[in-house]
Design an enzyme around this catalytic site. Structure first.
Site, PDB file in Angstrom:
ATOM      1  N   LYS A  64       8.354  44.473  -9.648  1.00  0.00           N
ATOM      2  CA  LYS A  64       7.909  43.020 -10.267  1.00  0.00           C
ATOM      3  C   LYS A  64       7.184  42.388  -9.253  1.00  0.00           C
ATOM      4  O   LYS A  64       7.896  41.547  -8.260  1.00  0.00           O
ATOM      5  CB  LYS A  64       8.914  42.492 -10.965  1.00  0.00           C
ATOM      6  CG  LYS A  64       8.387  41.113 -11.705  1.00  0.00           C
ATOM      7  CD  LYS A  64       9.370  40.131 -12.255  1.00  0.00           C
ATOM      8  CE  LYS A  64       9.581  38.791 -11.333  1.00  0.00           C
ATOM      9  NZ  LYS A  64       8.102  38.327 -10.963  1.00  0.00           N
TER      10      LYS A  64
ATOM     11  N   GLY B  99      13.176  36.371  -1.910  1.00  0.00           N
ATOM     12  CA  GLY B  99      12.887  35.153  -2.541  1.00  0.00           C
ATOM     13  C   GLY B  99      13.850  33.949  -1.954  1.00  0.00           C
ATOM     14  O   GLY B  99      14.388  34.018  -0.937  1.00  0.00           O
TER      15      GLY B  99
ATOM     16  N   CYS C 264       9.000  32.374   5.164  1.00  0.00           N
ATOM     17  CA  CYS C 264      10.241  32.454   5.405  1.00  0.00           C
ATOM     18  C   CYS C 264      10.860  32.183   6.825  1.00  0.00           C
ATOM     19  O   CYS C 264      11.718  31.598   7.147  1.00  0.00           O
ATOM     20  CB  CYS C 264      11.082  33.189   4.742  1.00  0.00           C
ATOM     21  SG  CYS C 264      10.755  34.961   5.029  1.00  0.00           S
TER      22      CYS C 264
ATOM     23  N   GLU D 277      16.630  38.958   0.899  1.00  0.00           N
ATOM     24  CA  GLU D 277      15.978  38.474   1.983  1.00  0.00           C
ATOM     25  C   GLU D 277      15.189  37.100   1.547  1.00  0.00           C
ATOM     26  O   GLU D 277      14.551  36.881   0.765  1.00  0.00           O
ATOM     27  CB  GLU D 277      14.719  39.280   2.242  1.00  0.00           C
ATOM     28  CG  GLU D 277      13.838  38.700   3.342  1.00  0.00           C
ATOM     29  CD  GLU D 277      14.729  38.457   4.784  1.00  0.00           C
ATOM     30  OE1 GLU D 277      14.751  37.680   5.344  1.00  0.00           O
ATOM     31  OE2 GLU D 277      15.508  39.398   4.998  1.00  0.00           O
TER      32      GLU D 277
ATOM     33  N   VAL E 107      17.619  32.052  -6.136  1.00  0.00           N
ATOM     34  CA  VAL E 107      17.267  33.331  -6.915  1.00  0.00           C
ATOM     35  C   VAL E 107      18.170  34.312  -6.413  1.00  0.00           C
ATOM     36  O   VAL E 107      19.037  34.968  -7.195  1.00  0.00           O
ATOM     37  CB  VAL E 107      15.690  33.584  -7.173  1.00  0.00           C
ATOM     38  CG1 VAL E 107      15.879  34.833  -7.539  1.00  0.00           C
ATOM     39  CG2 VAL E 107      14.940  32.719  -7.574  1.00  0.00           C
ATOM     40  N   GLY E 108      18.375  34.476  -5.049  1.00  0.00           N
ATOM     41  CA  GLY E 108      19.111  35.486  -4.380  1.00  0.00           C
ATOM     42  C   GLY E 108      20.803  35.332  -4.867  1.00  0.00           C
ATOM     43  O   GLY E 108      21.227  36.683  -5.148  1.00  0.00           O
TER      44      GLY E 108
HETATM   45  C1  UN1 Z   1       8.166  35.965   5.131  1.00  0.00           C
HETATM   46  O1  UN1 Z   1       7.747  34.961   5.390  1.00  0.00           O
HETATM   47  O2  UN1 Z   1       8.736  36.294   4.132  1.00  0.00           O
HETATM   48  O3  UN1 Z   1       7.426  37.505  10.681  1.00  0.00           O
HETATM   49  C2  UN1 Z   1       7.742  37.318   5.929  1.00  0.00           C
HETATM   50  C3  UN1 Z   1       6.318  37.154   9.986  1.00  0.00           C
HETATM   51  C4  UN1 Z   1       5.934  38.083   8.958  1.00  0.00           C
HETATM   52  C5  UN1 Z   1       6.700  38.145   7.878  1.00  0.00           C
HETATM   53  C6  UN1 Z   1       7.007  37.003   7.180  1.00  0.00           C
HETATM   54  N1  UN1 Z   1       5.491  39.423   9.765  1.00  0.00           N
HETATM   55  O4  UN1 Z   1       6.327  35.994  10.287  1.00  0.00           O
END
Ligand code: UN1
Length: 502
Positions: free
Chosen positions: A181, A234, A290, A256, A238-239
């Site tokens: 999804k 996410g 993230c 993650e 939500v996780g």
């Molecule tokens: C994310 O922000 O969910 O290391 C992934 C990084 C990228 C991936 C980020 N290669 O900033």
């Protein structure tokens, strides 16, 4: 089975190799966050019925896909890597249009999928298990990796092709089938990735796409009894819900989640380099990673100089439509994300942080039809403030000061998250101590907190996840399960742990 190509801007679900409308016939729109009147595509608003169809197709395809030799499965990935390379520019443009980040970065996002395709294609000829001596004579022992079955995947909007590739490609090479999804804000890039796989010869049903919302599609995938493993990228909120639902079905679940990533700038750092890294880490992808640098911890001796330089450079960043030349920072992905940034600005000011630049939605003709938020920096932030502890997921950066190395480490580690961290120093002893003592899954020395490479484990500790890793061989650990096999060629009953001495 012939695979129909989706030629119009009306996209359907991909189920068992066919493009089909949602049972509900409902749809949702995918619009350009830099230019809202630009309609990128129309996608199905699916529900449990579509999920059931997709899971049934994946279950059926698993019967044969699991028996295809892994090196043959890998050849499809290898071809897909080549196709993505040919289409890189087009897919990057599509991605900027649907997600907003600048073209240079969306090229990087497609590149991350290409890297994953080639890396995982190599795994098709490795996927090593173990052989080990048996404790009994004339007996052979080994452990082999087996696919887990139908994998359910829920992916975010910030890396709309890279993150689906981190999940789909290892799952496929290991012999699993998938129901994915994509994020509702950015489904097109998942379709593009899967199109490359189909064009590379991926059989029908190995990957199925069901578009729609988290509640109507995401949770039904997680809860479906025939889905045997779940992977989500996410928010921590939500996780938690997904993790609990997966636990109820005893399903392996890779989460993650968020980050509150700190960059430590020591007093011996190369300041120009640190400023450069801070700008890229905090405002690259408009802060919507993230891994984004969202706290900078600065040694008090250099705090003034560093802050002045950083603020001056941040003010000069060119904000705009990511498809236009010279633009360095694109829009946020949605109205909701802009509102979250604005909300955190208010919270920070109320708590006593000092707004040094930005802090508002950009006005004016060029910005009127998009979700543009000014790169924002707060000074005088204290570790206890919400702005220093909660993930913003926007271009909002906090500056905190520290007295010495130990103090910096303590602040860096005093948050609920543990994804990425960075330290700028020329002192090798401090660098090695930071590598050991910062409580995150990823640590950078003299580089910002973003930019992980696909062949190393990606993930974090604390509320960033539940211990799994994507990328690298960690992905194989998630998408396979161990089977231990004993072959007794003694032609007599041998009893382990009982027939001990001859
Ligand atoms: C994310 O922000 O969910 O290391 C992934 C990084 C990228 C991936 C980020 N290669 O900033």
């Amino acid at each position: 089975m012939a695979i129909a190509k989706s030629t119009t801007r009306n996209f359907k679900n991909l189920i068992g190799g066919k493009w089909v409308s949602a049972h509900s016939r409902k749809t949702f729109e995918n619009r350009n966050p830099a230019k809202n009147r630009d309609l990128v595509g129309i996608f199905p608003s699916s529900d449990t019925r579509d999920v059931s169809d997709a899971v049934a197709a994946a279950k059926e395809a698993f019967k044969t896909w699991r028996l295809v030799p892994a090196p043959k499965r890998a050849e499809i990935l290898f071809r897909a890597g080549g196709i993505l390379t040919e289409r890189k520019e087009q897919y990057a443009r599509d991605m900027t249009r649907e997600m907003g980040k600048v073209l240079e970065e969306t090229r990087g996002d497609v590149q991350e999928a290409i890297d994953t395709a080639f890396y995982m294609a190599g795994e098709g000829r490795r996927m090593f298990g173990n052989t080990t001596p048996s404790e009994l004579q004339n007996k052979f022992a080994m452990s082999v990796r087996m696919p887990v079955g139908v994998c359910g995947m829920i992916t975010p909007w910030n890396f709309p092709m890279a993150i689906p590739s981190w999940k789909l490609l290892p799952a496929i090479v290991c012999g699993n089938t998938c129901v994915i999804k994509p994020a509702q804000a950015t489904p097109l890039s998942t379709y593009n990735l899967v199109q490359a796989l189909l064009d590379a010869g991926l059989p029908a049903g190995v990957v199925n796409i069901v578009s729609g919302s988290g509640s109507q599609v995401g949770m039904p995938i997680v809860e479906h009894p025939d889905v045997t493993a779940i992977s989500l990228t996410g928010s921590s909120e939500v996780g938690r819900a997904v993790g609990m639902a997966a636990a109820a079905g005893f399903k392996p679940c890779s989460l993650e989640l968020g980050g509150k990533n700190a960059m430590i700038v020591m007093d011996d750092a190369n300041l120009d380099l640190a400023v450069e890294g801070a700008l890229w880490g905090a405002f690259g992808t408009t802060g919507q990673r993230c891994t984004a640098t969202s706290r900078i911890l600065i040694h008090k001796k250099i705090a003034r100089r560093f802050t002045e330089q950083l603020v001056e450079r941040a003010r000069k960043l060119r904000i705009g439509n990511g498809l236009e030349k010279g633009v360095q920072v694109g829009p946020q992905v949605s109205q909701q994300q802009v509102e979250t940034s604005a909300m955190y600005v208010k919270v920070a000011i109320d708590e006593g942080a000092k707004l040094l630049t930005g802090g508002k939605r950009l006005q004016g003709k060029a910005y009127a039809d998009g979700y543009f938020f000014a790169p924002t920096i707060f000074g005088g932030v204290k570790p206890s403030m919400r702005i220093a502890r909660e993930e913003v997921f926007g271009p909002v950066l906090s500056l905190l000061e520290f007295d010495n190395f130990e103090h910096a480490l303590a602040i860096a580690n005093d948050v609920d998250y543990g994804l990425s961290a960075a330290i700028y120093t020329r002192d090798v002893n401090q660098a090695y101590r930071a590598m050991r003592d910062i409580d995150t899954g990823i640590v950078y020395i003299n580089a910002p907190t973003i930019g992980a490479e696909v062949h190393l484990p990606f993930g974090g500790v604390k509320q960033t996840g539940n211990g799994h890793r994507e990328g690298g061989s960690g992905a194989l650990d998630f998408y396979t399960t161990w089977k231990s096999v004993y072959v007794d060629y003694s032609d007599r009953l041998q009893r382990a742990q009982i027939d001990t001495g001859e």
